[in-house]
Design an enzyme around this catalytic site. Structure first.
Site, PDB file in Angstrom:
ATOM      1  N   ASP A  80       0.819  -1.208   0.000  1.00 38.78           N
ATOM      2  CA  ASP A  80       0.000   0.000   0.000  1.00 38.78           C
ATOM      3  C   ASP A  80       0.857   1.265   0.000  1.00 38.78           C
ATOM      4  OD1 ASP A  80      -2.106  -1.715   0.186  1.00 38.78           O
ATOM      5  OD2 ASP A  80      -2.943  -0.874   2.029  1.00 38.78           O
TER       6      ASP A  80
ATOM      7  N   HIS B 161      -4.499   9.765   0.545  1.00 38.88           N
ATOM      8  CA  HIS B 161      -4.646   8.751   1.586  1.00 38.88           C
ATOM      9  C   HIS B 161      -5.507   9.321   2.715  1.00 38.88           C
ATOM     10  CE1 HIS B 161      -3.616   5.669   4.552  1.00 38.88           C
ATOM     11  NE2 HIS B 161      -3.164   4.945   3.542  1.00 38.88           N
TER      12      HIS B 161
ATOM     13  N   HIS C  82       3.912  -2.123   3.225  1.00 36.71           N
ATOM     14  CA  HIS C  82       3.911  -0.748   2.717  1.00 36.71           C
ATOM     15  C   HIS C  82       5.256  -0.429   2.057  1.00 36.71           C
ATOM     16  CE1 HIS C  82       0.815  -0.887   5.849  1.00 36.71           C
ATOM     17  NE2 HIS C  82       0.221   0.111   5.203  1.00 36.71           N
TER      18      HIS C  82
ATOM     19  N   HIS D 104      -5.887   2.993  -4.151  1.00 37.05           N
ATOM     20  CA  HIS D 104      -5.872   3.264  -2.710  1.00 37.05           C
ATOM     21  C   HIS D 104      -6.287   4.721  -2.452  1.00 37.05           C
ATOM     22  CE1 HIS D 104      -4.986   1.829   1.252  1.00 37.05           C
ATOM     23  NE2 HIS D 104      -3.947   2.604   1.474  1.00 37.05           N
TER      24      HIS D 104
END
Length: 466
Positions: free
Chosen positions: A45, A100, A188, A96
């Site tokens: 991510d 964010h 990540h 995503h």
């Protein structure tokens, strides 16, 4: 002020908390774990990151591993060459959000714009529209389940790798402990989001290499989410959103009811009955084998597994096909029921079994006696419940209940009945040794179903045992 806080609580509960709880608990419209013994899906991510993502791609190429990346639109917009490299090297790319930011803090239209904008950025770099979506922090809102949305991918294991203080060795140890088939790892490749340490991906790369070495030695394969064996996209069907939501709430309540009522699950490969011991109170019931059920007699209360009924409904091409699946499942389960009554001291004293059903014809073939329910509040409430259940679960349920020109016959057929079977009939008809009967062909079963229920148009009534 108290009223505003109360409304805020209600909005949060129905907009985010309940959808998140339902998706996590029941897997509704999300994929979060595979069903395979030797495959693990690696997902990353928050990238792409100009420093760490190329290093990650080099590492994955070294081990011949494919992964799934969920990219932030603002980062992808700055580094389209990295997005193209991901695609060219065989990795899967998902969304995503453009920034964010949690979906709880955005209106549904804003979330949709974020997804569409990021989708265009990915398509511009790769020539392909993304299929997958992971909301930041895995928090979904009610409208993320919209049919216009894409497949939501969550995870089964995360490790806190966004914190530099965790360290590579501890991170590697955590990952080793979760080295199991079907796991979806969350890692990540960028540390620029809120709450993350900018240098944390460096630790992740060290731990990941140790993990890949160990996984290779133990015979595990790391794959993209969509390459995992048994992966099936849980995309929405044509069932309206309100029906899907009702089904989820109802299945959730059924789990609670099973605990409160202390139901036992019949031990079969695919359970179709849940049972409990009860003491009869009511007017005497005469069964066809001569047994009479009177006040104080012990019986077994049957509850049909409604999750199985839902699965049958989703898989059925027609009402007859649904009835065929039901007959096969019940006939397969009854020998297990005979074995349970013979071997379990808790149920050994039961004189009969009783379920409430919409079956009118055909159940006699299985050994049941069909009796009218005594008129009263319980009978009327049961009728409403079963009709509601049929309308929600079966694709033709609402139409079936509406009835059209066959309304009167449909209403008559949808009256709930008591379905009795004496313990002696169960024992005589179904051997407790669980021997497998000779397999019927699809045509034989089809012909028997049609003969039992009378016609294709009447066959739906055969399927709603609870």
């Amino acid at each position: 002020m108290e009223t505003l806080l109360l409304w805020a609580f209600y909005i949060f509960t129905f907009y985010a908390f309940l959808p998140g709880f339902i998706s996590r608990t029941f897997g509704f419209r999300v994929f979060q774990k595979g069903n395979t013994s030797r495959q693990i899906a690696l997902t990353f991510d928050d990238g792409p990151d100009e420093k760490y993502t190329p290093q990650l791609l080099d590492l994955l190429a070294k081990y011949g591993v494919k992964a799934t990346f969920f990219v932030v639109g603002t980062h992808a917009e700055k580094h389209p060459e990295i997005i193209k490299r991901m695609h060219d090297e065989g990795h899967s790319i998902g969304i995503h959000n453009y920034v964010h930011k949690s979906n709880v803090l955005m209106r549904p239209g804003t979330v949709q714009k974020q997804i569409e904008l990021t989708s265009r950025i990915i398509e511009s770099a790769t020539g392909k529209k993304p299929d997958f979506y992971r909301p930041p922090w895995g928090i979904v809102n009610l409208f993320d389940f919209s049919p216009k949305q894409m497949q939501i991918i969550l995870w089964s294991s995360m490790f806190g790798d966004w914190r530099k203080s965790l360290g590579a060795e501890k991170l590697a140890c955590r990952m080793m402990k979760r080295m199991r088939g079907g796991e979806v790892f969350l890692l990540h490749d960028c540390g620029q989001t809120f709450g993350a340490d900018e240098e944390a991906p460096a630790q992740m790369l060290v731990a990941l290499e140790q993990f890949l070495d160990a996984a290779y030695d133990k015979g595990f394969t790391c794959v993209r989410v969509d390459q995992m064996e048994g992966f099936k996209r849980k995309l929405p069907n044509m069932v309206p959103l309100y029906k899907r939501f009702l089904i989820i709430l109802w299945l959730g309540w059924e789990k609670v009811f099973h605990v409160l009522a202390r139901l036992d699950t019949l031990d079969t490969e695919e359970p179709i009955f849940h049972i409990r011991k009860r003491t009869y109170s009511g007017a005497p019931v005469d069964l066809r084998d001569g047994q009479r059920i009177v006040n104080g007699d012990t019986y077994v209360e049957l509850h049909f597994d409604n999750r199985r009924l839902k699965e049958f409904s989703e898989q059925s091409r027609s009402s007859v096909h649904l009835a065929i699946q039901f007959i096969r499942a019940v006939e397969k389960a009854l020998p297990y029921m005979a074995s349970r009554l013979a071997s379990d001291p808790k149920y050994r004293s039961a004189k009969a079994m009783l379920g409430i059903s919409m079956i009118h014809r055909g159940s006699e073939h299985l050994g049941f006696d069909v009796k009218d329910m005594p008129d009263g509040l319980f009978a009327r409430a049961t009728k409403v419940y079963l009709r509601f259940l049929l309308s929600v679960l079966h694709p033709q349920g609402t139409k079936r209940i509406a009835g059209g020109k066959e309304k009167s016959r449909s209403n008559e057929s949808l009256m709930p009945k008591m379905i009795w079977m004496s313990a002696d009939v169960l024992k005589d008809k179904y051997d407790s040794d669980l021997s497998v009967p000779e397999q019927e062909s699809g045509t034989q079963v089809h012909d028997r179903v049609v003969s039992l229920v009378g016609s294709r148009s009447d066959s739906l009534e055969k399927t709603s045992v609870l």
